[in-house]
Design an enzyme around this catalytic site. Sequence first.
Site, PDB file in Angstrom:
ATOM      1  N   ARG A 197       1.334   4.743  -3.696  1.00 58.69           N
ATOM      2  CA  ARG A 197       1.460   6.195  -3.582  1.00 58.69           C
ATOM      3  C   ARG A 197       2.705   6.630  -2.820  1.00 58.69           C
ATOM      4  O   ARG A 197       3.429   7.522  -3.250  1.00 58.69           O
ATOM      5  CB  ARG A 197       0.257   6.798  -2.828  1.00 58.69           C
ATOM      6  CG  ARG A 197      -0.873   7.237  -3.687  1.00 58.69           C
ATOM      7  CD  ARG A 197      -2.158   7.044  -2.929  1.00 58.69           C
ATOM      8  NE  ARG A 197      -2.313   5.631  -2.663  1.00 58.69           N
ATOM      9  CZ  ARG A 197      -2.916   4.793  -3.505  1.00 58.69           C
ATOM     10  NH1 ARG A 197      -3.467   5.240  -4.570  1.00 58.69           N
ATOM     11  NH2 ARG A 197      -2.985   3.494  -3.254  1.00 58.69           N
ATOM     12  N   THR A 198       2.941   6.023  -1.672  1.00 57.62           N
ATOM     13  CA  THR A 198       4.019   6.541  -0.824  1.00 57.62           C
ATOM     14  C   THR A 198       5.364   6.362  -1.527  1.00 57.62           C
ATOM     15  O   THR A 198       6.152   7.309  -1.643  1.00 57.62           O
ATOM     16  CB  THR A 198       3.997   5.840   0.557  1.00 57.62           C
ATOM     17  OG1 THR A 198       2.697   6.015   1.113  1.00 57.62           O
ATOM     18  CG2 THR A 198       5.020   6.444   1.495  1.00 57.62           C
ATOM     19  N   ARG A 221       9.609   1.648   4.746  1.00 55.60           N
ATOM     20  CA  ARG A 221       8.339   1.105   5.245  1.00 55.60           C
ATOM     21  C   ARG A 221       8.609  -0.308   5.710  1.00 55.60           C
ATOM     22  O   ARG A 221       9.275  -1.072   4.991  1.00 55.60           O
ATOM     23  CB  ARG A 221       7.300   1.113   4.126  1.00 55.60           C
ATOM     24  CG  ARG A 221       6.048   0.349   4.487  1.00 55.60           C
ATOM     25  CD  ARG A 221       4.947   0.556   3.478  1.00 55.60           C
ATOM     26  NE  ARG A 221       4.385   1.894   3.569  1.00 55.60           N
ATOM     27  CZ  ARG A 221       3.312   2.292   2.879  1.00 55.60           C
ATOM     28  NH1 ARG A 221       2.715   1.460   2.047  1.00 55.60           N
ATOM     29  NH2 ARG A 221       2.854   3.519   3.010  1.00 55.60           N
ATOM     30  N   LYS A 229      18.140 -13.549   3.932  1.00 57.27           N
ATOM     31  CA  LYS A 229      19.270 -14.343   4.457  1.00 57.27           C
ATOM     32  C   LYS A 229      19.419 -14.157   5.951  1.00 57.27           C
ATOM     33  O   LYS A 229      20.357 -14.649   6.562  1.00 57.27           O
ATOM     34  CB  LYS A 229      20.574 -13.909   3.771  1.00 57.27           C
ATOM     35  CG  LYS A 229      20.558 -14.004   2.267  1.00 57.27           C
ATOM     36  CD  LYS A 229      21.891 -13.511   1.713  1.00 57.27           C
ATOM     37  CE  LYS A 229      21.858 -13.375   0.202  1.00 57.27           C
ATOM     38  NZ  LYS A 229      23.026 -12.643  -0.306  1.00 57.27           N
ATOM     39  N   HIS A 254       2.387   6.648  10.476  1.00 57.93           N
ATOM     40  CA  HIS A 254       2.674   6.940   9.063  1.00 57.93           C
ATOM     41  C   HIS A 254       2.756   8.463   8.914  1.00 57.93           C
ATOM     42  O   HIS A 254       1.860   9.105   8.366  1.00 57.93           O
ATOM     43  CB  HIS A 254       1.545   6.359   8.199  1.00 57.93           C
ATOM     44  CG  HIS A 254       1.803   6.334   6.733  1.00 57.93           C
ATOM     45  ND1 HIS A 254       2.834   7.030   6.129  1.00 57.93           N
ATOM     46  CD2 HIS A 254       1.143   5.701   5.722  1.00 57.93           C
ATOM     47  CE1 HIS A 254       2.794   6.803   4.821  1.00 57.93           C
ATOM     48  NE2 HIS A 254       1.775   6.006   4.549  1.00 57.93           N
TER      49      HIS A 254
HETATM   50  C1  NCD Z   1      -1.985   3.854   3.728  1.00 58.82           C
HETATM   51  C2  NCD Z   1      -0.952   3.008   4.442  1.00 58.82           C
HETATM   52  O1  NCD Z   1      -0.070   2.438   3.815  1.00 58.82           O
HETATM   53  O2  NCD Z   1      -1.045   2.961   5.665  1.00 58.82           O
HETATM   54  N1  NCD Z   1      -1.686   4.067   2.381  1.00 58.82           N
HETATM   55  C3  NCD Z   1      -0.874   5.114   2.025  1.00 58.82           C
HETATM   56  O3  NCD Z   1       0.268   5.158   2.403  1.00 58.82           O
HETATM   57  N2  NCD Z   1      -1.420   6.094   1.308  1.00 58.82           N
HETATM   58  C4  NCD Z   1      -3.383   3.416   3.961  1.00 58.82           C
HETATM   59  C5  NCD Z   1      -3.750   1.993   3.689  1.00 58.82           C
HETATM   60  O4  NCD Z   1      -2.950   1.188   3.215  1.00 58.82           O
HETATM   61  O5  NCD Z   1      -4.902   1.680   3.944  1.00 58.82           O
END
Ligand code: NCD
Length: 351
Positions: free
Chosen positions: A51-52, A101, A80, A129
Amino acid sequence: MKNLVDILDLTKEEIDDLVARADDIYRHPAMYSDACHGKILATLFFEPSTRTRLSFASAMMSLGGSVLGFEQAGSTSVTKGETVADTIRMVAAYSDIIAMRHPYEGAPIVASSVSKVPVINAGDGGHFHPTQTLTDLFSIREKLGRFDHLTVGLCGDLKYGRTVHSLISAMSRYEGTKFVLISPKELKLPDYVKEEFLKDADYVECESLEDAIPELDILYMTRIQGERFADRDEYERLKDSYILNAAKLKDAKPTLSIMHPLPRVNEIDVDVDTDPRAHYFDQAEGGRYIRMALILKLLDDGVGLDSRLRGEENPELRCSNPHCISRTERGIKKLFVGDRCSYCDQAASAK
Ligand code: NCD
């Protein structure tokens, strides 16, 4: 604001503006379809995401911009031995805005301290997040119409759940918020989150989901974060601690909002999906519009360096968190605010 590393980088007024802008984009998408023409978003995902990453890409494309990036660190020069700082310096030369991320906590702080373009934290380990929290707040405003005087139940993995940490920090700023923290004792909210955001807040900790449900305005379910457990057997023992189903909702408020950042594993039975209070799929859809609003804001505001790096060097201290970026990244200063690490907020210990 030039970077979004922590949800508290945004004031409450800025959050209101972003939510209003996202709503306007949702209603009038054609008005925004060229707003980022010629701009490039880099999505750097050193950890898995559906999703993100895709909602960031969709957001930039819907604004008429372009997207480059990677979905696995394995295909990059990180293998590397390249540092986060050097990777970001290069990507900042090829893009106008970066969403990243990373499995190490505090990595986006390192990134924001060297990037000449805005950096967005799309999740750093079990820490924060913030764009999921924007997505959550957009959903709360849509479904419940307000951010204040809400009883918010957070259920599942409160220890490693970064979405929970950011949502608590955001909601603790609103009047009349009550938190009900529902978890097995092994997965309770970490002390650093409690000390930082719940000092003056109204909260209770409990283990029973059924007992908590009747008083809640929001039930925020979360996945047990298997990838962050050092002990696989402990994960196996705890993974099905909570399974919400239709029967457990019989005493819930008719106005309850059932939320989940997704992905779900077992923690919400599919028989809940048809309940009108199940908002998690709408919640995820809104992620596209709030990220469009965020990209527009950062491209307007974000000129020059504005690092969140603060604190002092202290040769006596060492960050105690093995997943902190300060433990692996070469060439960065080890900084502390009091006895807390500046990168991951966890307590430092004497060397
Ligand atoms: C979450 C995350 O990555 O922290 N997912 C997201 O970004 N919607 C929640 C999860 O992975 O449980």
